[in-house]
Enzyme design. Structure first.
Site, mmCIF file in Angstrom:
data_model
loop_
_atom_site.group_PDB
_atom_site.id
_atom_site.type_symbol
_atom_site.label_atom_id
_atom_site.label_comp_id
_atom_site.label_asym_id
_atom_site.label_seq_id
_atom_site.Cartn_x
_atom_site.Cartn_y
_atom_site.Cartn_z
ATOM 1 N N ASP A 220 0.928 -1.018 -0.158
ATOM 2 C CA ASP A 220 -0.469 0.157 0.271
ATOM 3 C C ASP A 220 0.612 1.046 -0.090
ATOM 4 O O ASP A 220 1.492 1.234 1.097
ATOM 5 C CB ASP A 220 -0.967 0.180 1.026
ATOM 6 C CG ASP A 220 -1.650 1.311 1.479
ATOM 7 O OD1 ASP A 220 -2.855 1.701 0.400
ATOM 8 O OD2 ASP A 220 -1.403 2.006 2.182
ATOM 9 N N GLU A 289 1.426 -0.589 -5.266
ATOM 10 C CA GLU A 289 0.343 0.621 -5.291
ATOM 11 C C GLU A 289 1.361 1.673 -5.571
ATOM 12 O O GLU A 289 1.559 2.394 -3.891
ATOM 13 C CB GLU A 289 -0.256 0.672 -4.880
ATOM 14 C CG GLU A 289 -1.734 2.283 -4.338
ATOM 15 C CD GLU A 289 -2.198 2.369 -3.291
ATOM 16 O OE1 GLU A 289 -3.425 2.398 -3.389
ATOM 17 O OE2 GLU A 289 -1.509 2.140 -1.769
#
Length: 572
Positions: A220, A289
């Site tokens: 993330d 990401e």
């Protein structure tokens, strides 16, 4: 002794043969948002046992792996992305024993488990942060702390950096008498990756979950991990149309995309490769990401990422994009993928509007169809396989901190609640997601007709289209076939894959008028067959089509194949 040596060699060869180094190269990765997938205990919140009970669906649609959004222990300030214990499960979702059962069930179904790894920050409830406040070593430097600035005797943050969730990225701590950095919510203090001890802690986290059978990690917000060591102010974006405390009011040259990030990722890649070698297991998948420029995103390939998320269908393409726009985006990505690496195509995720809402209900299957036919990995968000749509929220209903912090006038621009509503399994209470009438987010009102059970019973539905697409993706022509991306009559995007006598072509009409396309001179069979068509196109599988007059209905996508592929697949 000789017999023992032969037996040992045989076992080694047998074990080695069981490892599949290419398992991910044509994979479908299915994202599960745990809070909204399936509630097993009636509290209105999805959980691990609920996911386990529905894994047959994940296998049924042909996923190779599923990625779980965070399930770690958390006070849920940002619904799990604020982690108070990186090696335990939040009681809302279950226990470590529940997780182990989930992994075992996944393995029995041939599914790999990908965990969400959130390295940029922890929760303010994490023991590391509590010790850091007290300056207890070694935790005193686990986070990014800075002294205040004083202007005319008034305390101010160290610089002008802003949070993704609006306002200053600095929060004053009265106990430590310093500001700490939080690039997201105030309850998500940023970890200090310039500290070797922090980097070692996070390696230990990765190893903990790999030892429990995890096959990879989605990382993330990776490009937020490092900040400028001189803590310089960021320049203005010169956006008079947005408030000065809005994240987009600055150009983030000092808080994103720093080169050190790639170096840390390389150490994680080595850690995972070493673990796979030591345990004789398949290579671990890394999905990164980073909402970054094309060049900086592609750079993750050579730093260890299996899948540097290609968000072009989310951030670049839109409903008014032309066929030539799509061709340009696809060509650009394919040319940028380094030799030996695989492309990837993200259809949707929990942070962006659903594909059916971005492109319209009648185009719900279009992007999925393109992603499945293109080379490499397709990433699908739970619910997109049945065409789920965003639910509109009022400000009073909004719970996402990104939306709440934006205020009543701008919440809808930031809130991620619309795409996070519960999965619509059937037309019973709460769409079959929960036995409770009240769920953590309201169920979309269209669940009575838009649900998995209903679509399974229909002759042709989003679910049936998706199953067809996954079936064709397993064909050798998609795995190894030549790719050609073309545009006809400025309206029709054509993506073809050819391997020997096998041909697969997807055609997407980007206009509001039907079109007949002649591709008879393109070295394809004279007769093709409709394999799948987007809902509302009026075409059905099994329809024969001449290559000198392929019909593509307005605003529709059609997948054509050579007859031998169609019949061999349907016989199976």
């Amino acid at each position: 002794m000789l017999r023992l040596t032969i037996l040992t060699c045989f076992l080694f060869v047998a074990l080695s043969a069981a490892v599949n180094p290419n398992w991910y190269k044509n994979a479908v990765v299915y994202q599960i948002y745990p809070r909204s997938f399936k509630d097993s205990n009636g509290d209105g919140i999805g959980d691990l046992n609920g996911i386990t009970s529905k894994l047959e669906h994940v296998a049924d649609i042909g996923a190779d792996a599923f990625w779980l959004s965070p399930i770690y222990k958390s006070p849920q300030v940002d619904f799990g992305y604020d982690i108070s214990n990186f090696t335990d499960i939040d009681p809302t979702y279950g226990t470590l024993a529940d997780f182990d059962r989930l992994v075992a069930k996944a393995k029995s179904l041939g599914l790999k488990v990908i965990m969400d790894f959130v390295p940029n920050h922890s929760s303010h409830e994490h023991p590391w942060f509590k010790n850091s406040i007290k300056k207890i070593k070694p935790y005193d430097e686990y986070y990014v702390w800075r002294n205040a600035k004083y202007v005319n005797g008034k305390r101010q943050p160290p610089n002008n950096w802003l949070s993704n969730f609006q306002g200053s990225a600095w929060e004053w701590n009265n106990d430590r008498k310093q500001y700490y950095l939080h690039q997201f919510a105030a309850g998500q203090p940023d970890l200090n990756y310039r500290n070797p001890a922090v980097r070692e802690e996070m390696k230990n986290v990765l190893t903990f979950w790999m030892n429990r059978g995890v096959s990879g990690f989605r990382i993330d917000a990776i490009n937020h991990m490092f900040e400028d060591s001189q803590f310089r102010d960021e320049p203005s974006a010169n956006r008079p149309d947005i408030p000065k405390n809005d994240y987009d009011s600055l150009v983030h040259i000092y808080t994103k995309d720093l080169n050190e990030t790639y170096d840390v990722l390389k150490t994680w890649r080595k850690l995972m490769d070493d673990h796979s070698a030591h345990t004789n297991t398949d290579p671990k998948m890394i999905l990164t990401e980073a909402y970054a420029s094309h060049e900086l995103t592609v750079k993750y390939y050579n730093s260890g990422s299996t899948v540097p998320f290609n968000f072009m269908f989310i951030t670049d393409a839109h409903n008014s994009s032309s066929a030539m726009d799509f061709k340009g985006m696809i060509d650009r990505w394919m040319k940028a993928v380094p030799e030996g690496k695989v492309a990837n195509w993200v259809v949707g995720n929990h942070d962006n509007h659903r594909v059916a809402s971005r492109f319209g209900r009648h185009r719900a299957d279009e992007i999925t169809m393109i992603a499945m036919i293109l080379p490499g990995i397709a990433v699908i968000y739970n619910g997109d396989e049945i065409g789920m749509e965003d639910r509109n929220f009022t400000y009073a209903e909004t719970v996402d901190p990104a939306g709440c912090n934006s205020g009543p006038a701008r919440y809808y621009l930031r809130s991620r609640d619309p795409e996070r509503t519960p999965y619509q399994w059937d037309n019973t209470t709460s769409a079959g997601f929960s036995s409770n009438n009240k769920t953590w987010l309201p169920v979309h009102s269209n669940y009575k007709t838009l649900n998995l059970k209903h679509q399974k019973a229909e002759y042709y539905s989003h679910y049936q289209v998706f199953k067809s697409l996954r079936s064709i993706k397993r064909q050798s022509v998609i795995e190894r076939g030549e790719l050609k991306v073309e545009v006809y009559d400025k309206r029709i995007l054509s993506i073809s894959r050819v391997l020997g006598n096998d041909t697969v072509i997807v055609m997407t009409n980007r206009s509001n008028k039907p079109a007949a396309v002649n591709i008879s001179s393109r070295n394809v069979p004279p007769l093709l067959i409709v394999y799948a068509a987007s809902i509302g196109s009026n075409l059905r599988p099994g329809t024969l089509a001449l290559t000198n007059s392929l019909l593509v209905p307005k605003e529709s996508s059609v997948l054509f194949t050579s007859l031998n592929i169609y019949w061999s697949d349907h016989e199976n």
